[in-house]
Design an enzyme around this catalytic site. Structure first.
Site: not given
Length: 473
Positions: A142, A355
């Protein structure tokens, strides 16, 4: 010009989930009209052979490349053939509520942030080994998290996971991190504690959905595979050995690998090896059943050649996230400044987060109203409502629709998005726009990044984009 578009049967949700939930977020009030989702990717590896890479770079060429496999691709171990196209989209929508709530509204004080993990199922998974002897674990990879952590024995309570839990007592390379150390102090004051009898640094993370992980900060040897069939040995890596974990974590995963910009992230810890550089190339949705995406670190990730554009990273808190400045968006020849009424029409620095874990792109609501108007004028097709209520801008046509090229103007970097980056075929004759109105900070999502080589250089403080056929990269 007519462009091919990804059909919904190719839409595989990405829940690259590692962010907190903020129940007070103004975005929640928009759930009825806003749509967003995630793509979940599994990182798989080939067989291993010796390739030492501990501490400072022990190899003259420390770059390495990993495969990324979409969660709902037939290549994924999570693939469910019983799910319909809309099942996948709806499930992604539900998971994405948690993801988007991490990004602060302009009125939220940074000290009110919770930690940056939202469990809720699968995400990018990285298959790796830890300890001596090696124990294989599967963890969420992540870019929106910093601390790497795995479930550890003795564990009370632990959420259910399919793979064996890591037992630090059986590893000769496991070492506790002491209180007062640099990495212990890198935890926020609310996230750390000191065991009075042992002086061991403890971490405590809790999340907005009542999920949590608690344990000891430690160092350990990590080994990961690569597409070159050589393993990469990373030692020592600071991580959290979670002995108390619960909530809605997916049983496939053992924890998290943090690839954010903070001091505890794997990227930051490997800065002397990878020089703060990593990149990824995400294949279009329609191609993900045939070929894998890639994530690269170190020398493998350097972006060069023609058509590369770069924009500065903006330093803001929390330093986990990758902030850039969006100055304008063009629809064809119509340029719309991305200004903020609260700043007297000026552009706010660091107003967008890059992102790779959020599927859709989120834009300021006032700006989006103008963008919506220009789109309706430009696209020669009937403007309709999404019958499922997920998307806010859709067009219906029995034949092909000429869709505009949309240019995103970051500081010093004009990124031209093709329709595969900005529209999804939500039904046989229905095309929906994949940018969404939001009162939160802007998010440049992964649909907009597909078929681009996207490179992060944390030493130069830049993000670069290069149009690339990711099926061949």
């Amino acid at each position: 010009m007519t462009f091919p578009l990804p059909c919904l049967h190719s839409w595989f949700p990405i829940n690259y989930s590692a962010m907190p939930i903020h129940s007070s977020s103004p975005l929640l009030s928009q759930m009825a009209t806003a749509s967003f989702s995630f793509v979940t990717i599994v990182v798989c590896f080939t067989s291993l052979s010796a390739f030492p890479l501990s501490g400072a770079a022990a190899s003259p060429d420390p770059g390495f490349t990993l495969n990324l496999i979409h969660r709902d691709s037939p290549l994924s171990p999570l693939y469910n053939p019983n799910h319909t196209d809309f099942d996948r989209l709806r499930n992604a929508f539900n998971r994405s509520v948690s993801r988007v709530n991490v990004f602060k509204s302009k009125a939220v004080d940074i000290n009110s942030f919770q930690n940056d993990l939202v469990p809720n199922g699968g995400e990018y998974f990285m298959k790796m080994s830890i300890g001596t002897p090696l124990v294989e674990v599967i963890v969420i990879a992540d870019t929106g998290s910093d601390l790497t952590w795995v479930q550890c024995l003795p564990c009370d309570p632990c959420y259910r996971q399919k793979s064996p839990l890591f037992d630090p007592s059986r590893s000769s390379s496991y070492r506790h991190m002491l209180c007062g150390s640099r990495f212990c102090n890198a935890l926020d004051a609310s996230e750390q504690a000191c065991a009075m009898d042992t002086n061991i640094c403890e971490y405590h993370y809790s999340y907005g959905d009542k999920s949590y992980t608690n344990g000891n900060l430690a160092t350990e040897k990590f080994t990961i595979g690569s597409t070159s069939s050589r393993p990469v040995h990373l030692s020592p890596i600071v991580f959290g050995c979670g002995t108390g974990n619960g909530g809605t974590f997916d049983e496939l995963g053992s924890g998290i690998v943090g690839l954010g910009g903070g001091a505890l992230s794997l990227v930051s810890q490997l800065s002397s090896i990878i020089k703060g550089k990593f990149s990824y190339c995400l294949v279009p949705l329609s191609e993900q059943s045939n070929v894998t995406s890639k994530i690269k670190f170190g020398t493998d990730s350097v972006i060069s050649g023609p058509h590369v554009v770069s924009t500065p990273l903006v330093s803001k808190q929390p330093d986990t996230y990758y902030y850039v400045t969006l100055e304008a968006i063009s629809v064809g020849n119509k340029r719309l400044p991305y200004t903020n009424g609260l700043l007297n029409g000026n552009v706010e620095e660091g107003n967008v987060i890059i992102d790779s874990g959020t599927t859709l792109t989120f834009l300021d609501s006032e700006f989006f109203t103008e963008l919506e108007r220009v789109l309706e004028e430009t696209v020669k097709a009937e403007r309709v409502s999404d019958p499922r209520g997920l998307f806010s801008v859709c067009f219906r046509s029995a034949g092909d629709i000429d869709l505009p090229v949309i240019a995103v103007h970051f500081t010093d970097a004009d990124v031209k998005l093709q329709p595969l980056n900005t529209f999804v075929k939500a039904d046989e004759d229905l095309l929906c726009f994949t940018m969404i109105s939001s009162n939160q900070i802007g998010i440049f999502g992964n649909l907009a990044q597909m078929d681009f080589l996207v490179g992060y250089d944390l030493e130069k403080r830049t993000v670069s984009f290069k149009p690339t056929d990711c099926t061949k990269h």
